[in-house]
Write a protein that holds these residues in place. Structure first.
Motif, PDB file in Angstrom:
ATOM      1  N   GLY A   1       0.770  -1.016  -0.073  1.00 18.18           N
ATOM      2  CA  GLY A   1      -0.047   0.039  -0.107  1.00 18.18           C
ATOM      3  C   GLY A   1       0.879   1.279   0.036  1.00 18.18           C
ATOM      4  N   GLY A   2       2.147   1.061  -0.005  1.00 11.87           N
ATOM      5  CA  GLY A   2       2.999   2.208  -0.187  1.00 11.87           C
ATOM      6  C   GLY A   2       3.240   2.945   1.082  1.00 11.87           C
ATOM      7  N   GLU A   3       3.007   2.357   2.386  1.00  4.92           N
ATOM      8  CA  GLU A   3       3.134   3.127   3.674  1.00  4.92           C
ATOM      9  C   GLU A   3       4.589   3.139   4.064  1.00  4.92           C
ATOM     10  N   PHE A   4       5.508   2.256   3.649  1.00  4.27           N
ATOM     11  CA  PHE A   4       6.904   2.243   3.670  1.00  4.27           C
ATOM     12  C   PHE A   4       7.600   1.450   2.277  1.00  4.27           C
ATOM     13  N   ASP A   5       8.870   1.813   2.443  1.00  8.57           N
ATOM     14  CA  ASP A   5       9.643   1.356   1.281  1.00  8.57           C
ATOM     15  C   ASP A   5      10.223  -0.098   1.516  1.00  8.57           C
ATOM     16  N   MET A   6      10.466  -0.487   2.787  1.00  7.20           N
ATOM     17  CA  MET A   6      11.047  -1.872   3.090  1.00  7.20           C
ATOM     18  C   MET A   6      10.471  -2.053   4.182  1.00  7.20           C
ATOM     19  N   LEU A   7      10.664  -3.508   4.462  1.00  6.94           N
ATOM     20  CA  LEU A   7      10.085  -4.222   5.580  1.00  6.94           C
ATOM     21  C   LEU A   7      11.196  -5.075   6.161  1.00  6.94           C
ATOM     22  N   LEU A   8      11.437  -5.186   7.402  1.00 11.17           N
ATOM     23  CA  LEU A   8      12.224  -6.129   7.953  1.00 11.17           C
ATOM     24  C   LEU A   8      11.655  -6.903   8.928  1.00 11.17           C
ATOM     25  N   ALA A   9      11.468  -8.367   8.509  1.00  7.97           N
ATOM     26  CA  ALA A   9      10.719  -9.209   9.310  1.00  7.97           C
ATOM     27  C   ALA A   9      11.021 -10.607   8.845  1.00  7.97           C
ATOM     28  N   ALA A  10      10.643 -11.534   9.801  1.00  6.11           N
ATOM     29  CA  ALA A  10      11.099 -13.036   9.547  1.00  6.11           C
ATOM     30  C   ALA A  10       9.951 -13.316   8.516  1.00  6.11           C
ATOM     31  N   VAL A  11      10.185 -13.636   7.347  1.00  2.21           N
ATOM     32  CA  VAL A  11       9.598 -14.042   6.215  1.00  2.21           C
ATOM     33  C   VAL A  11       9.982 -15.386   5.559  1.00  2.21           C
ATOM     34  N   PRO A  12       9.172 -16.101   4.937  1.00  7.34           N
ATOM     35  CA  PRO A  12       9.406 -17.005   4.271  1.00  7.34           C
ATOM     36  C   PRO A  12      10.106 -16.701   2.864  1.00  7.34           C
TER      37      PRO A  12
ATOM     38  N   LEU B   1       8.038  -8.978  -5.258  1.00  7.50           N
ATOM     39  CA  LEU B   1       8.617  -8.567  -4.271  1.00  7.50           C
ATOM     40  C   LEU B   1      10.007  -9.087  -4.282  1.00  7.50           C
ATOM     41  N   THR B   2      10.949  -8.235  -3.783  1.00  2.00           N
ATOM     42  CA  THR B   2      12.434  -8.824  -3.643  1.00  2.00           C
ATOM     43  C   THR B   2      12.862  -9.055  -2.038  1.00  2.00           C
ATOM     44  N   CYS B   3      13.554 -10.162  -2.040  1.00  2.00           N
ATOM     45  CA  CYS B   3      14.177 -10.475  -0.668  1.00  2.00           C
ATOM     46  C   CYS B   3      15.500 -10.210  -0.623  1.00  2.00           C
ATOM     47  N   GLY B   4      15.885  -9.568   0.548  1.00  2.00           N
ATOM     48  CA  GLY B   4      17.367  -9.439   0.390  1.00  2.00           C
ATOM     49  C   GLY B   4      18.095 -10.872   1.382  1.00  2.00           C
ATOM     50  N   SER B   5      19.094 -10.702   1.766  1.00  2.00           N
ATOM     51  CA  SER B   5      19.664 -12.010   1.986  1.00  2.00           C
ATOM     52  C   SER B   5      19.453 -12.047   3.726  1.00  2.00           C
ATOM     53  N   VAL B   6      19.814 -13.375   4.485  1.00  5.20           N
ATOM     54  CA  VAL B   6      19.506 -13.531   5.596  1.00  5.20           C
ATOM     55  C   VAL B   6      20.255 -12.618   6.640  1.00  5.20           C
ATOM     56  N   LEU B   7      19.678 -11.844   7.508  1.00  5.69           N
ATOM     57  CA  LEU B   7      20.491 -10.911   8.245  1.00  5.69           C
ATOM     58  C   LEU B   7      20.947 -11.277   9.568  1.00  5.69           C
ATOM     59  N   PHE B   8      19.871 -11.883  10.303  1.00  7.79           N
ATOM     60  CA  PHE B   8      20.049 -12.682  11.558  1.00  7.79           C
ATOM     61  C   PHE B   8      19.072 -13.802  11.735  1.00  7.79           C
ATOM     62  N   GLU B   9      19.375 -14.797  12.736  1.00  7.05           N
ATOM     63  CA  GLU B   9      18.661 -15.851  12.909  1.00  7.05           C
ATOM     64  C   GLU B   9      18.190 -15.792  14.424  1.00  7.05           C
ATOM     65  N   GLY B  10      17.095 -16.584  14.538  1.00  8.60           N
ATOM     66  CA  GLY B  10      16.716 -16.574  16.226  1.00  8.60           C
ATOM     67  C   GLY B  10      15.997 -17.860  16.274  1.00  8.60           C
ATOM     68  N   ASP B  11      16.440 -18.743  17.345  1.00  8.30           N
ATOM     69  CA  ASP B  11      15.662 -20.147  17.610  1.00  8.30           C
ATOM     70  C   ASP B  11      14.165 -19.869  18.039  1.00  8.30           C
TER      71      ASP B  11
ATOM     72  N   TYR C   1       1.620 -20.358  20.794  1.00  8.51           N
ATOM     73  CA  TYR C   1       2.285 -19.903  19.506  1.00  8.51           C
ATOM     74  C   TYR C   1       3.657 -19.929  19.385  1.00  8.51           C
ATOM     75  N   PRO C   2       4.406 -20.261  18.219  1.00  3.15           N
ATOM     76  CA  PRO C   2       5.774 -20.259  18.212  1.00  3.15           C
ATOM     77  C   PRO C   2       6.280 -18.844  17.948  1.00  3.15           C
ATOM     78  N   VAL C   3       7.285 -18.539  18.675  1.00  2.00           N
ATOM     79  CA  VAL C   3       7.894 -17.001  18.547  1.00  2.00           C
ATOM     80  C   VAL C   3       9.449 -17.266  18.743  1.00  2.00           C
ATOM     81  N   PRO C   4      10.102 -16.199  18.123  1.00  2.00           N
ATOM     82  CA  PRO C   4      11.412 -16.132  18.199  1.00  2.00           C
ATOM     83  C   PRO C   4      12.027 -15.998  19.740  1.00  2.00           C
ATOM     84  N   ILE C   5      13.349 -16.365  19.895  1.00  2.00           N
ATOM     85  CA  ILE C   5      13.902 -16.371  21.180  1.00  2.00           C
ATOM     86  C   ILE C   5      14.093 -14.862  21.515  1.00  2.00           C
TER      87      ILE C   5
ATOM     88  N   TYR D   1      14.007 -19.016  12.908  1.00  2.00           N
ATOM     89  CA  TYR D   1      13.647 -18.082  12.188  1.00  2.00           C
ATOM     90  C   TYR D   1      14.694 -17.157  11.542  1.00  2.00           C
ATOM     91  N   GLN D   2      14.363 -16.464  10.334  1.00  2.00           N
ATOM     92  CA  GLN D   2      15.137 -15.890   9.430  1.00  2.00           C
ATOM     93  C   GLN D   2      14.943 -14.586   8.998  1.00  2.00           C
TER      94      GLN D   2
END
Length: 301
Positions: A138-149, A158-168, A244-248, A270-271
């Motif tokens: 919807g154009g509310e922001f230009d990029m999103l950082l999230a744990a996405v498949p 959509l374009t995905c960047g590389s994995v930045l960090f992980e969490g159990d 519900y499963p959540v990151p560490i 999670y990535q």
């Protein structure tokens, strides 16, 4: 060659699939096919080898792709710079994030980014998990950082960047739940409790990547009430309506007396990645993603 012809050729060279290239460019598959045939007639040689199973660049097509891509990128960069100059050199990059842990990382990336791009203002927007990808599209922001498949062809725009960090992965359960007294649980244990669900704003495949529909043994995973925000999820968990499963990272940022976090010992981590609309990609978007990758790599070494 016209700009649209170059865009179609380079997109097909990336995707090697007429349907996906058409989806990403928001045109028909016939338009992609007609454009490629027109280019091949102009050049006098095939640019792609097509079979019923695959599409591949010919040697001539590969050379054309390698030589066109840098020049095409230079054109886009020049337009970005001219646009910035037209507004007095002031640029803006809006970055969305989900959760306190990702917000902290985004702030740190912004400091790295500003060192190289002092004229670009970085704005931050926290979004709830249940909002899904709607605010980005919807154009509310230009990029999103999230744990996405990894989206692949399912989210071709959509374009995905590389994995930045992980969490159990941890399972958030009521402090009164029998699981709360265990050192860990497995995916198979999900069949022994209700698992909450997100709102419909999150695509099914994304939800299933977080919560499998069946255990490894084939037992169905029963779903509980829906939630739209992290606080709604924790309130439902604490009240015993489901797990519900959540990151560490939740153990630090969402500690509550009524919620226990139990490791899921056989779950992949999670990535986190940055994701953006391919059609809205700019030099600043690419630079912010690179700054994030540089910071993440520095933390791993």
């Amino acid at each position: 060659m016209e700009q649209r012809e170059i865009e179609i050729f380079l997109m097909l060279a990336d995707e090697l699939h007429f349907g996906r290239a058409a989806e990403r460019l928001h045109v028909s598959t016939a338009r992609v096919s007609q454009t490629i045939k027109k280019l091949e007639r102009r050049i006098g040689a095939p640019l792609f080898e097509r079979t019923s199973r695959r599409v591949e660049l010919t040697p001539i097509g590969r050379v054309l792709s390698d030589e066109l891509r840098p020049a095409y990128q230079q054109i886009h960069d020049a337009i970005d710079r001219a646009t910035a100059a037209a507004c007095g050199g002031c640029e803006r990059l809006r970055v969305g994030f989900i959760g306190a842990a990702t917000g902290k990382f985004v702030l740190e990336v912004a400091e790295v980014f500003r060192a190289e791009h002092p004229n670009c203002e970085v704005q931050f927007h926290e979004k709830q998990f249940g909002a899904g990808l709607g605010p980005l599209r919807g154009g509310e922001f230009d990029m999103l950082l999230a744990a996405v498949p990894v989206f692949g062809a399912r989210e071709a725009d959509l374009t995905c960047g590389s994995v930045l960090f992980e969490g159990d992965r941890m399972l958030a359960v009521s402090a009164r739940h029998p699981f709360a007294r265990r050192p860990s649980v497995s995916f198979a244990d999900l069949a022994a409790t209700k698992v909450l669900r997100t709102t419909q704003a999150v695509p099914d495949y994304w939800d299933h990547a977080l919560v499998p529909q069946h255990t490894p043994e084939g037992r169905p995973v029963e779903r509980g009430p829906s939630f739209a925000t992290a606080q709604e999820m924790l309130a439902l968990v604490g009240a015993g309506f489901g797990a519900y499963p959540v990151p560490i990272q939740a153990t630090s940022y969402h500690a509550r007396p009524d919620v226990a976090y139990v490791p899921i010992h056989d779950a992949p981590p999670y990535q986190w990645r940055l994701v953006w609309l391919s059609a809205a990609e700019t030099a600043n978007v690419r630079a912010f993603d690179q700054a994030a990758a540089t910071l993440a790599e520095a933390r791993r070494t």
